[in-house]
Design an enzyme around this catalytic site. Structure first.
Site, PDB file in Angstrom:
ATOM      1  N   LYS A  94      -4.878  -4.759  -9.124  1.00 47.80           N
ATOM      2  CA  LYS A  94      -3.524  -4.683  -8.585  1.00 47.80           C
ATOM      3  C   LYS A  94      -2.518  -4.999  -9.690  1.00 47.80           C
ATOM      4  O   LYS A  94      -2.811  -5.750 -10.621  1.00 47.80           O
ATOM      5  CB  LYS A  94      -3.344  -5.662  -7.420  1.00 47.80           C
ATOM      6  CG  LYS A  94      -4.318  -5.403  -6.285  1.00 47.80           C
ATOM      7  CD  LYS A  94      -4.029  -6.244  -5.082  1.00 47.80           C
ATOM      8  CE  LYS A  94      -5.187  -6.198  -4.094  1.00 47.80           C
ATOM      9  NZ  LYS A  94      -5.763  -4.885  -3.886  1.00 47.80           N
ATOM     10  N   HIS A 153      -6.294   1.812  -1.457  1.00 51.85           N
ATOM     11  CA  HIS A 153      -6.279   0.393  -1.774  1.00 51.85           C
ATOM     12  C   HIS A 153      -4.842  -0.045  -2.086  1.00 51.85           C
ATOM     13  O   HIS A 153      -4.017   0.760  -2.523  1.00 51.85           O
ATOM     14  CB  HIS A 153      -7.167   0.103  -2.987  1.00 51.85           C
ATOM     15  CG  HIS A 153      -8.624   0.331  -2.744  1.00 51.85           C
ATOM     16  ND1 HIS A 153      -9.430  -0.590  -2.114  1.00 51.85           N
ATOM     17  CD2 HIS A 153      -9.418   1.398  -3.047  1.00 51.85           C
ATOM     18  CE1 HIS A 153     -10.663  -0.118  -2.037  1.00 51.85           C
ATOM     19  NE2 HIS A 153     -10.691   1.083  -2.586  1.00 51.85           N
ATOM     20  N   TYR A 201       0.841  -1.197   0.000  1.00 51.63           N
ATOM     21  CA  TYR A 201       0.000   0.000   0.000  1.00 51.63           C
ATOM     22  C   TYR A 201       0.879   1.251   0.000  1.00 51.63           C
ATOM     23  O   TYR A 201       1.920   1.295   0.665  1.00 51.63           O
ATOM     24  CB  TYR A 201      -0.873   0.054   1.255  1.00 51.63           C
ATOM     25  CG  TYR A 201      -1.862  -1.069   1.434  1.00 51.63           C
ATOM     26  CD1 TYR A 201      -3.213  -0.882   1.159  1.00 51.63           C
ATOM     27  CD2 TYR A 201      -1.461  -2.305   1.932  1.00 51.63           C
ATOM     28  CE1 TYR A 201      -4.135  -1.896   1.360  1.00 51.63           C
ATOM     29  CE2 TYR A 201      -2.373  -3.335   2.130  1.00 51.63           C
ATOM     30  CZ  TYR A 201      -3.705  -3.123   1.844  1.00 51.63           C
ATOM     31  OH  TYR A 201      -4.612  -4.138   2.038  1.00 51.63           O
TER      32      TYR A 201
END
Length: 269
Positions: A218, A182, A174
């Site tokens: 991600k 997020h 993070y």
């Protein structure tokens, strides 16, 4: 790591993070642990520490460990010079138990030099030196060297690092506190030492991992832990200096973003 996929959780989050960067939070945590002379106690594959209200806030803000309710094993440890029994007796209401993972505990102990770690013996509490802690953790986790090298590499860059188990990764990273942003990266550790257990060795491995990362927004980050030369003695944490980290950001290729636009004759990118 450019952190291109930043997804703040609200419109004020970026400003809050800029006003209180993680580096400053870590510094305050380091100072608090040093002043309180906090001692961590080994409990299986974790380290337990007892924190007052101020230290609890800093641990939460810096994202080290997780608060726990269950009672730790019978022993004793000290906080600010006061001995507390850990055998089920009533504890002070403003004290909170935290469970640190091995990488977290060793980072505070070895890299930041602000946490003492001990073990319980029949004679009482025994403080451990860095070599003893290192050997204990390597016995508990076969790939501890590689995992710690990757963890400390990211933490030193002020990324918040948490377990990536739910995403099929070793860690997630993070930009700041998870309450504000997020995670941007799913981190997988690659090493010459994980022969026979290595992931991402086939095209299907890459495809499924990239699809999973894409579905949770991600970027896949592969950290390759490489020795600088011949194999070194791993009985001491000083061997960490004999390894370096290579970063590889892996992104899926999306055909729709790269094909030519027939109306303009130009590539969409």
């Amino acid at each position: 790591m450019d952190g291109g996929g930043v997804r703040w959780k609200n419109r004020d989050a970026a400003a809050i993070a800029d006003a209180d960067p993680m580096s400053k939070i870590i510094y305050r945590l380091q100072s608090s642990l040093e002043q309180s002379e906090t001692c961590g106690l080994f409990s299986g594959s974790a380290v337990l520490i007892q924190a007052g209200s101020e230290l609890t806030k800093l641990l939460n803000r810096a994202c080290f460990g997780r608060p726990i309710i269950t009672a730790p094993p019978t022993s004793s440890c000290s906080l600010k010079g006061t001995k507390y029994k850990l055998d089920g007796e009533q504890q002070s209401a403003d004290l909170q138990w935290f469970q640190l993972g091995m990488e977290e505990a060793f980072y505070l102990n070895y890299s930041l030099n602000c946490l003492t770690i001990c073990r319980s013996t029949r004679e009482g509490r025994q403080n451990l030196n860095a070599e003893e802690i290192w050997r204990h953790m390597k016995e508990r986790q076969k790939m501890f060297l590689q995992h710690y090298k990757a963890y400390s590499h990211l933490r030193a860059k002020n990324w918040v690092v948490r377990s990536g188990l739910q995403y099929g990764a070793d860690f997630v990273a993070y930009r700041h506190h998870p309450a504000l942003v997020h995670s941007e990266y799913a981190v997988i550790i690659s090493s010459e030492s994980d022969v026979g257990q290595a992931r991402l060795t086939t095209w299907s491995d890459w495809q499924s991992t990239l699809r999973l990362c894409g579905s949770v927004a991600k970027t896949l980050l592969v950290l390759s832990i490489m020795p600088r030369g011949n194999k070194t003695d791993e009985t001491s944490p000083t061997c960490l200096d004999d390894y370096f980290v290579e970063e590889f950001e892996i992104r899926g290729w999306i055909a729709e973003k790269h094909r030519e636009d027939p109306r303009s004759g130009k590539d969409k990118t």
